[in-house]
Design an enzyme around this catalytic site. Structure first.
Site, mmCIF file in Angstrom:
data_model
loop_
_atom_site.group_PDB
_atom_site.id
_atom_site.type_symbol
_atom_site.label_atom_id
_atom_site.label_comp_id
_atom_site.label_asym_id
_atom_site.label_seq_id
_atom_site.Cartn_x
_atom_site.Cartn_y
_atom_site.Cartn_z
ATOM 1 N N ASP A 305 0.871 -1.174 0.000
ATOM 2 C CA ASP A 305 0.000 0.000 0.000
ATOM 3 C C ASP A 305 0.915 1.233 0.000
ATOM 4 O O ASP A 305 2.152 1.141 0.032
ATOM 5 C CB ASP A 305 -0.974 -0.036 1.184
HETATM 6 C C1 BGC Z 1 -5.231 2.968 0.283
HETATM 7 C C2 BGC Z 1 -5.478 1.896 -0.752
HETATM 8 C C3 BGC Z 1 -5.427 2.503 -2.128
HETATM 9 C C4 BGC Z 1 -4.071 3.173 -2.315
HETATM 10 C C5 BGC Z 1 -3.913 3.812 -3.673
HETATM 11 C C6 BGC Z 1 -3.957 3.753 -0.027
HETATM 12 O O1 BGC Z 1 -3.783 4.823 0.834
HETATM 13 O O2 BGC Z 1 -5.105 2.366 1.545
HETATM 14 O O3 BGC Z 1 -6.721 1.279 -0.519
HETATM 15 O O4 BGC Z 1 -5.634 1.516 -3.103
HETATM 16 O O5 BGC Z 1 -3.930 4.196 -1.348
HETATM 17 O O6 BGC Z 1 -4.712 4.915 -3.791
#
Ligand code: BGC
Length: 749
Positions: A305
């Site tokens: 993430d």
């Molecule tokens: C979130 C994810 C997301 C990623 C990309 C992160 O902060 O936890 O769910 O897919 O950002 O935007």
């Protein structure tokens, strides 16, 4: 322009272009890999945000977005970055054509600067529709989709989302969220399929099938299971904070949705940003390799993430340096780093490989997975004009009608009492002649219908809201123009005028400012309602005007005092900007509501107990068994008609329970009902739940119609995870429940 990088890469180019189309993907990936140098391999393992390639500063980008050639050159020539995501810090949605041209420029720059033909893999959060593409179809957030209890609709929505994401030139969707919503405080509750393992697993099946189809082609996207594992259950309720989850509970509650998605060959997975029992998941080889790969057999791509490798050093502090953090995460099992704002990951990993601390063979495993994914997605055939022309039904009325059908089946009627003591009619449906006063913070707001991940990351910026869409207020006016009067609670004049009109009913629409992740953290579960709205509600009460409460909420904020004071309550979840006309139609009775709660709605802030709780949680202060006392139960939802259950039959064969029940529509209009099968294992080695969902079916019945509804439930579905972490079957005394009916059996296979 050719990068002097290498003969290797030139060969590589030739290999990529000339590989026989008949050769299996596996083989193609191997031959590509065999000619890559280490810089190119590490490049494939890195993913940057679009903002890194655009003019302006990170998260302060020039608007409209414009690619910056020097930045493109740096990313693709020096670092050979293999993947790009999103729209620049969740900046804002772009037109479809803009997406195609941006991605085309990125692919061209990559080809020009990287010295190879391996295309860039673009990924995006298309969370409830292609929400970062202007004009795309927006569906209810996952929690609303779960409230339909209709997997066919969830699958159709996923299929359309895949189509419109592909139509925007993007083949990889960071969705669905497969975390289980067992912590109402958590800011991402609305992104889940609710609290129940079985319901969420059925919706998982539907969604993965919708995104990926039987085989990924030009109409499908690679799904991304999020967020592996245990992300949704932080002890404090705050996003990305420690979860304390025992191994047994991890497997019993939080793993099954992922297991199902892996069974369906979901292509990618994103890792939980938080920690479980003291170990950040990004640094946990037991979860990322032992469980995910060795035990579950997942062979797709594991992406981190946002910035989560660095955070092992900067935030979790399990790595004394960024370099250690990179080593930890790569050795634990990640394939791709959502870095996403710089290239330190690339530099540090290169250094680690050169020093021998990370073996190149480890890198090869990840790069091969990434190459396979790219080949499976067919993105080497990228052709902007083709994409422009290939998706003629983008944002078509047919797609919008699937969105409205989904909204329609999600809306959940939680209360509907008589208008007043002298009336024998329920307050809903509204009558055409009713004078309706409408108020509350969600009455005239589109963003409160949408929630986060809607045009922008947080969904808060009014500039990007699609203001052509109706609000609840305008949709009501459309149905009953001169009968609807809006009261702006903050404006005494407006309130006076509205009250003077002598309303026969009032509609109070309450919502939550859209947010997700850390910005969505709250310090009280109770829904804050401003003083002016309270005062207006008091005046209405004094005038004996029945109030219909319409909720636009993504998590069960405590609303007990409002629900008790209201004559009717309609939950809309976060239904998306197509929803207002459907909400108005339900209020006026043109649509019969059929949604059911996909979570338990608590009555009190300090009383968070799930429907599938243990017997001990039934204990009340008097040592009785009335301790479980939610405001509304899981699976609950009323209709404008009534359904009566009778004659529950249960036959246990060796491996299957054959269950059937008679359901009669005893009301005066047609409607849909979700027939829900629950069971209880009366005694088990692991304390059994008071009941657990094990089957459901949404049926339609006309007024007066009776149906026998049948289920064949695999026996292995009934049971739990033992103390030895192995699944065991429910046996012995079992009790089944459907509606008002129960049946006890003895099951000894
Ligand atoms: C979130 C994810 C997301 C990623 C990309 C992160 O902060 O936890 O769910 O897919 O950002 O935007």
């Amino acid at each position: 322009m050719k990068n002097p990088l290498s003969i290797g890469l030139t060969c590589f180019l030739i290999v990529f272009n000339t590989i026989n189309a008949q050769t299996p993907i596996e083989k193609k990936a191997d031959s590509l890999l065999s000619v890559m140098n280490i810089e190119a391999k590490i490049g494939q393992m890195s993913q940057i945000d679009l903002g890194v390639l655009c003019k302006g500063k990170i998260c302060e980008l020039q608007d409209p977005l414009a690619l910056d050639t020097a930045k493109l050159r740096l990313a693709f020539s020096k670092y050979k970055v293999g993947s790009v995501l999103n729209c620049g810090c969740g900046f804002h949605a772009l037109a479809r054509e803009r997406w195609i041209s941006i991605i085309d420029s990125i692919q061209q720059a990559n080809r020009l600067f990287a010295g190879h033909d391996i295309p860039v893999l673009y990924g995006i959060d298309a969370i409830h529709g292609a929400n970062y593409t202007i004009g795309a179809t927006l569906f209810p957030q996952q929690i609303g989709q779960a409230a339909t209890w209709n997997p066919d609709l969830v699958k159709a929505a996923a299929k359309i989302t895949a189509y419109e994401t592909r139509a925007s030139g993007i083949p990889w969707n960071f969705s669905p969220v497969l975390d289980l919503a067992r912590q109402p405080l958590w800011s991402r509750f609305f992104e889940t399929y609710g609290e129940d393992v079985y319901l969420a697993t059925r919706m998982t099946t539907a969604c993965i099938e919708g995104y990926q189809g039987e085989k990924i082609g030009e109409l499908q996207v690679a799904a991304c299971m999020k967020h592996f594992l245990g992300y949704s259950y932080p002890l404090s309720g705050k996003d990305r904070t420690p979860a304390w989850i025992g191994d047994r509970e991890l497997r019993a509650y939080f793993l099954p949705t992922f297991q199902e998605a892996i069974r369906l060959k979901a292509k990618t997975v994103m890792i939980n940003s938080g920690e479980i029992n003291g170990t950040p998941v990004h640094a946990n080889p037991k979860i990322l390799t032992g469980l995910l790969r060795d035990e579950l057999g997942f062979d797709g791509v594991a992406v981190t993430d946002w910035e989560d490798i660095y955070k092992l050093h900067t935030l979790h502090r399990v790595a004394p340096s960024l370099r250690d953090a990179v080593k930890m995460a790569v050795m634990a099992g990640i394939d791709m780093s959502m870095t996403p704002n710089d290239f330190q990951f690339n530099e540090l990993l290169l250094n680690l490989v050169k020093s021998g601390e990370v073996p190149e063979s480890r890198i090869d495993v990840s790069v091969k997975r990434i190459l396979k994914l790219k080949l499976e997605l067919g993105i080497e055939k990228w052709d902007a004009d083709y994409v422009r022309n290939y998706y003629p039904i983008f944002a078509s009325p047919d797609f919008a009608s699937v969105a409205t059908a989904t909204v329609s089946e999600s809306l959940t009627l939680l209360k509907n009492e008589l208008r007043n003591t002298t009336s024998d009619e329920a307050v809903l449906p509204l009558k055409q002649q009713d004078k309706v006063l409408v108020f509350g913070n969600a009455a005239n707001s589109i963003k409160m219908l949408n929630g986060a991940w809607s045009q922008t990351w947080l969904g808060q910026d009014e500039r990007y809201v699609d203001s052509t869409k109706p609000t609840i207020l305008s949709a009501l006016k459309f149905l009953a123009t001169d009968k609807i009067i809006f009261a702006n609670a903050a404006d005494p004049k407006s309130c006076r005028r509205a009250l003077k009109s002598k309303p026969s009913v009032a509609i109070l629409c309450l919502g939550e400012t859209p947010a997700t992740e850390i910005p969505g953290n709250i310090n009280q579960l109770e829904l804050p309602v401003d003083e002016n709205t309270r005062n207006l509600a008091k005046q209405l009460k004094a005038m004996n005007v029945p109030v219909v409460l319409v909720l636009c909420l993504g998590r069960p904020r405590i609303i007990t005092e409002w629900a008790e004071a209201a004559s009717a309550v309609l939950h809309t979840y976060l239904p998306g900007h197509e929803a207002a006309p459907v909400i108005a139609s339900v209020l006026y009775g043109n649509i019969n509501p059929s949604g059911k709660l996909p979570f338990t709605y608590p009555r009190y802030c300090g009383d968070i107990v799930h429907y599938d709780h243990k017997r001990t949680e039934d204990n009340d202060v008097n040592f009785g068994d009335k301790g479980y006392n939610p405001l509304y139960d899981f699976g609950f939802g009323l209709s404008y008609t009534r359904f009566q259950y009778s004659d529950l039959q249960v036959k246990a064969a060796k491996d299957t329970f054959f269950i059937s029940v008679m359901v009669k529509n005893t009301g005066s209009r047609a409607g849909k009902e979700v027939v829900q099968v629950y069971y209880r294992d009366e005694y088990a080695a692991v304390t059994p739940s008071v009941k657990k969902l094990c089957g459901f079916m949404k049926i339609y019945a006309t007024a007066g119609e009776t149906k026998r509804v049948r289920f064949a439930i695999p026996a292995m579905q009934l049971g739990d995870i033992g103390a030895d972490l192995k699944p065991f079957r429910a046996e012995g005394e079992l009790k089944f429940f459907i509606g008002t009916e129960t049946k006890q059996i003895q099951y000894n296979p």
